[in-house]
Scaffold this motif. Structure first.
Motif, PDB file in Angstrom:
ATOM      1  N   VAL A 125      10.964   3.449   8.156  1.00 51.25           N
ATOM      2  CA  VAL A 125      10.047   2.876   7.164  1.00 51.25           C
ATOM      3  C   VAL A 125       9.074   3.945   6.675  1.00 51.25           C
ATOM      4  CG1 VAL A 125       8.194   1.200   6.777  1.00 51.25           C
ATOM      5  CG2 VAL A 125      10.254   0.516   8.015  1.00 51.25           C
ATOM      6  N   ASN A 126       8.497   4.705   7.601  1.00 46.21           N
ATOM      7  CA  ASN A 126       7.540   5.750   7.219  1.00 46.21           C
ATOM      8  C   ASN A 126       8.191   6.820   6.351  1.00 46.21           C
ATOM      9  OD1 ASN A 126       5.531   4.442   8.605  1.00 46.21           O
ATOM     10  ND2 ASN A 126       5.663   5.743  10.415  1.00 46.21           N
ATOM     11  N   LYS A 127       9.413   7.194   6.690  1.00 46.17           N
ATOM     12  CA  LYS A 127      10.123   8.196   5.888  1.00 46.17           C
ATOM     13  C   LYS A 127      10.347   7.680   4.470  1.00 46.17           C
ATOM     14  CE  LYS A 127      14.186  11.124   5.809  1.00 46.17           C
ATOM     15  NZ  LYS A 127      15.391  11.579   6.511  1.00 46.17           N
ATOM     16  N   GLN A 128      10.747   6.439   4.347  1.00 41.93           N
ATOM     17  CA  GLN A 128      11.001   5.857   3.026  1.00 41.93           C
ATOM     18  C   GLN A 128       9.716   5.758   2.202  1.00 41.93           C
ATOM     19  OE1 GLN A 128      13.434   2.411   3.211  1.00 41.93           O
ATOM     20  NE2 GLN A 128      13.401   2.062   1.018  1.00 41.93           N
ATOM     21  N   LEU A 129       8.613   5.398   2.848  1.00 40.16           N
ATOM     22  CA  LEU A 129       7.358   5.196   2.124  1.00 40.16           C
ATOM     23  C   LEU A 129       6.696   6.493   1.675  1.00 40.16           C
ATOM     24  CD1 LEU A 129       5.762   2.337   4.237  1.00 40.16           C
ATOM     25  CD2 LEU A 129       6.819   2.170   1.969  1.00 40.16           C
ATOM     26  N   ASN A 130       7.060   7.603   2.282  1.00 38.61           N
ATOM     27  CA  ASN A 130       6.390   8.864   1.964  1.00 38.61           C
ATOM     28  C   ASN A 130       7.324   9.929   1.400  1.00 38.61           C
ATOM     29  OD1 ASN A 130       3.519   8.394   2.783  1.00 38.61           O
ATOM     30  ND2 ASN A 130       4.589   7.706   4.614  1.00 38.61           N
ATOM     31  N   ASP A 131       8.521   9.534   1.026  1.00 34.64           N
ATOM     32  CA  ASP A 131       9.476  10.435   0.393  1.00 34.64           C
ATOM     33  C   ASP A 131       9.374  10.260  -1.120  1.00 34.64           C
ATOM     34  OD1 ASP A 131      12.354  10.782  -0.868  1.00 34.64           O
ATOM     35  OD2 ASP A 131      12.314  12.019   0.964  1.00 34.64           O
ATOM     36  N   LYS A 132       8.988  11.317  -1.824  1.00 35.17           N
ATOM     37  CA  LYS A 132       8.736  11.217  -3.272  1.00 35.17           C
ATOM     38  C   LYS A 132       9.936  10.688  -4.041  1.00 35.17           C
ATOM     39  CE  LYS A 132       5.282  14.832  -3.591  1.00 35.17           C
ATOM     40  NZ  LYS A 132       4.917  16.113  -4.197  1.00 35.17           N
ATOM     41  N   GLU A 133      11.133  11.143  -3.706  1.00 29.26           N
ATOM     42  CA  GLU A 133      12.322  10.699  -4.432  1.00 29.26           C
ATOM     43  C   GLU A 133      12.618   9.222  -4.189  1.00 29.26           C
ATOM     44  OE1 GLU A 133      12.298  13.621  -2.622  1.00 29.26           O
ATOM     45  OE2 GLU A 133      12.171  14.932  -4.380  1.00 29.26           O
ATOM     46  N   ARG A 134      12.453   8.791  -2.960  1.00 35.29           N
ATOM     47  CA  ARG A 134      12.703   7.380  -2.647  1.00 35.29           C
ATOM     48  C   ARG A 134      11.669   6.477  -3.311  1.00 35.29           C
ATOM     49  NH1 ARG A 134      14.849   6.992   3.550  1.00 35.29           N
ATOM     50  NH2 ARG A 134      16.166   8.828   3.483  1.00 35.29           N
ATOM     51  N   VAL A 135      10.415   6.915  -3.308  1.00 35.63           N
ATOM     52  CA  VAL A 135       9.367   6.136  -3.974  1.00 35.63           C
ATOM     53  C   VAL A 135       9.639   6.083  -5.475  1.00 35.63           C
ATOM     54  CG1 VAL A 135       6.907   6.063  -4.556  1.00 35.63           C
ATOM     55  CG2 VAL A 135       7.628   6.541  -2.203  1.00 35.63           C
ATOM     56  N   ALA A 136      10.009   7.221  -6.064  1.00 39.08           N
ATOM     57  CA  ALA A 136      10.315   7.246  -7.505  1.00 39.08           C
ATOM     58  C   ALA A 136      11.464   6.299  -7.834  1.00 39.08           C
ATOM     59  CB  ALA A 136      10.637   8.676  -7.949  1.00 39.08           C
ATOM     60  N   SER A 142      13.607  -2.475 -11.398  1.00 37.80           N
ATOM     61  CA  SER A 142      12.838  -3.537 -12.058  1.00 37.80           C
ATOM     62  C   SER A 142      12.634  -4.769 -11.163  1.00 37.80           C
ATOM     63  CB  SER A 142      13.489  -3.937 -13.383  1.00 37.80           C
ATOM     64  OG  SER A 142      14.804  -4.404 -13.174  1.00 37.80           O
ATOM     65  N   SER A 143      13.615  -5.140 -10.369  1.00 33.54           N
ATOM     66  CA  SER A 143      13.459  -6.305  -9.478  1.00 33.54           C
ATOM     67  C   SER A 143      12.414  -6.032  -8.409  1.00 33.54           C
ATOM     68  CB  SER A 143      14.785  -6.647  -8.796  1.00 33.54           C
ATOM     69  OG  SER A 143      15.748  -6.997  -9.756  1.00 33.54           O
ATOM     70  N   LEU A 144      12.470  -4.850  -7.837  1.00 27.75           N
ATOM     71  CA  LEU A 144      11.504  -4.477  -6.813  1.00 27.75           C
ATOM     72  C   LEU A 144      10.102  -4.374  -7.402  1.00 27.75           C
ATOM     73  CD1 LEU A 144      11.067  -3.726  -3.893  1.00 27.75           C
ATOM     74  CD2 LEU A 144      11.751  -1.387  -4.437  1.00 27.75           C
ATOM     75  N   MET A 145       9.999  -3.799  -8.583  1.00 31.33           N
ATOM     76  CA  MET A 145       8.684  -3.666  -9.220  1.00 31.33           C
ATOM     77  C   MET A 145       8.108  -5.016  -9.622  1.00 31.33           C
ATOM     78  SD  MET A 145       7.400  -0.815  -8.853  1.00 31.33           S
ATOM     79  CE  MET A 145       5.965  -1.063  -9.858  1.00 31.33           C
ATOM     80  N   GLN A 146       8.960  -5.982  -9.958  1.00 33.55           N
ATOM     81  CA  GLN A 146       8.455  -7.331 -10.249  1.00 33.55           C
ATOM     82  C   GLN A 146       7.849  -7.941  -8.994  1.00 33.55           C
ATOM     83  OE1 GLN A 146       8.112  -8.936 -13.324  1.00 33.55           O
ATOM     84  NE2 GLN A 146       6.782 -10.096 -11.963  1.00 33.55           N
ATOM     85  N   MET A 147       8.476  -7.708  -7.848  1.00 34.15           N
ATOM     86  CA  MET A 147       7.936  -8.203  -6.587  1.00 34.15           C
ATOM     87  C   MET A 147       6.587  -7.538  -6.297  1.00 34.15           C
ATOM     88  SD  MET A 147       9.664  -8.166  -2.772  1.00 34.15           S
ATOM     89  CE  MET A 147      11.154  -8.928  -3.358  1.00 34.15           C
ATOM     90  N   VAL A 148       6.504  -6.229  -6.538  1.00 25.93           N
ATOM     91  CA  VAL A 148       5.247  -5.504  -6.330  1.00 25.93           C
ATOM     92  C   VAL A 148       4.173  -6.044  -7.267  1.00 25.93           C
ATOM     93  CG1 VAL A 148       4.115  -3.239  -6.594  1.00 25.93           C
ATOM     94  CG2 VAL A 148       6.327  -3.412  -5.415  1.00 25.93           C
ATOM     95  N   GLU A 149       4.494  -6.230  -8.529  1.00 26.34           N
ATOM     96  CA  GLU A 149       3.522  -6.741  -9.506  1.00 26.34           C
ATOM     97  C   GLU A 149       3.024  -8.125  -9.104  1.00 26.34           C
ATOM     98  OE1 GLU A 149       2.043  -4.995 -11.695  1.00 26.34           O
ATOM     99  OE2 GLU A 149       3.383  -3.294 -11.830  1.00 26.34           O
ATOM    100  N   ASP A 150       3.922  -8.961  -8.582  1.00 25.60           N
ATOM    101  CA  ASP A 150       3.500 -10.292  -8.116  1.00 25.60           C
ATOM    102  C   ASP A 150       2.496 -10.176  -6.966  1.00 25.60           C
ATOM    103  OD1 ASP A 150       5.178 -11.447 -10.000  1.00 25.60           O
ATOM    104  OD2 ASP A 150       6.766 -11.922  -8.536  1.00 25.60           O
TER     105      ASP A 150
END
Length: 157
Positions: A125-136, A142-150
Motif C-alpha cells: 500500500v505504501n509503495k503504491q501511494l508514494n510511487d509517482k507513476e502509480r499515482v499519476a 475516471s472511475s477511481l477519481m469519481q470515488m475520490v471526488e465523492d
C-alpha cells in the motif's frame, strides 16, 4: 445492518472542536509556514469511501499522525485503516494525497503511509501511494477519481 462490508460495525469517535486559526505566517525566507494542525484541518472531513462518516470520526486520521518538516518541505501523514485488511486503504491514501495536493503550497512534498503495523499489506500500500507513476495512473482513472471526488465533496453538518 450494512452488508458486504469488511468491518460492518466500525467504532465512531467524536469529532474534535475546530479552532480559529491565524493566517499563515512566513518564515525567515518569506515562505508561508504550515503546521500539523492546518494539515489535519484539510483532511479531517474527507469522507470514508465505504461509510457515511469522515476519516476523523473513524479515527483513520488524527492530529498526532501528521508531521511537518519546514526544513525538508515535507508533510507526512500516517493513517490507520479501521481493519488490518481494509480493501479501501489505497483509495483512502489517494484521497489524502489529492486533498493535500489541492490545499498545500506546491513546494511541499507529501508522503502518505499506512501507520506501521496497521495493515496486512502495509508495504505494498505504501509503495503504491508514494510511487509517482502509480499515482499519476490513478489520477487518470475516471472511475477511481469519481470515488475520490465523492470522498472530498464538502459535507454540511
Amino acid at each position: 445492518m450494512v452488508s458486504g462490508l469488511i468491518n460492518e460495525n466500525p467504532v465512531i469517535y467524536e469529532r474534535k472542536e475546530r479552532y480559529d486559526r491565524p493566517a499563515r505566517i512566513s518564515n525567515d525566507h518569506g515562505v508561508e509556514r504550515i503546521d500539523p494542525l492546518e494539515v489535519f484541518d484539510h483532511i479531517r472531513d474527507i469522507k470514508d469511501p465505504e461509510y457515511p462518516y469522515t476519516l476523523e470520526q473513524l479515527n483513520v486520521v488524527s492530529e498526532e499522525a501528521v508531521e511537518v518538516s519546514e526544513e525538508r518541505r515535507l508533510v507526512r501523514v500516517k493513517f490507520t485503516p479501521t481493519v488490518d485488511h481494509c480493501s479501501m486503504a489505497t483509495v483512502i491514501g489517494l484521497c489524502l494525497r489529492v486533498k493535500l495536493m489541492r490545499s498545500l503550497p506546491s513546494w511541499y512534498k507529501v508522503d502518505i503511509t499506512v501507520a506501521p503495523g496497521t495493515h496486512a499489506t502495509e508495504d505494498a500500500v505504501n509503495k503504491q501511494l508514494n510511487d509517482k507513476e502509480r499515482v499519476a495512473a490513478a489520477l487518470e482513472n475516471s472511475s477511481l477519481m469519481q470515488m475520490v471526488e465523492d470522498c472530498l465533496a464538502p459535507t454540511y453538518d
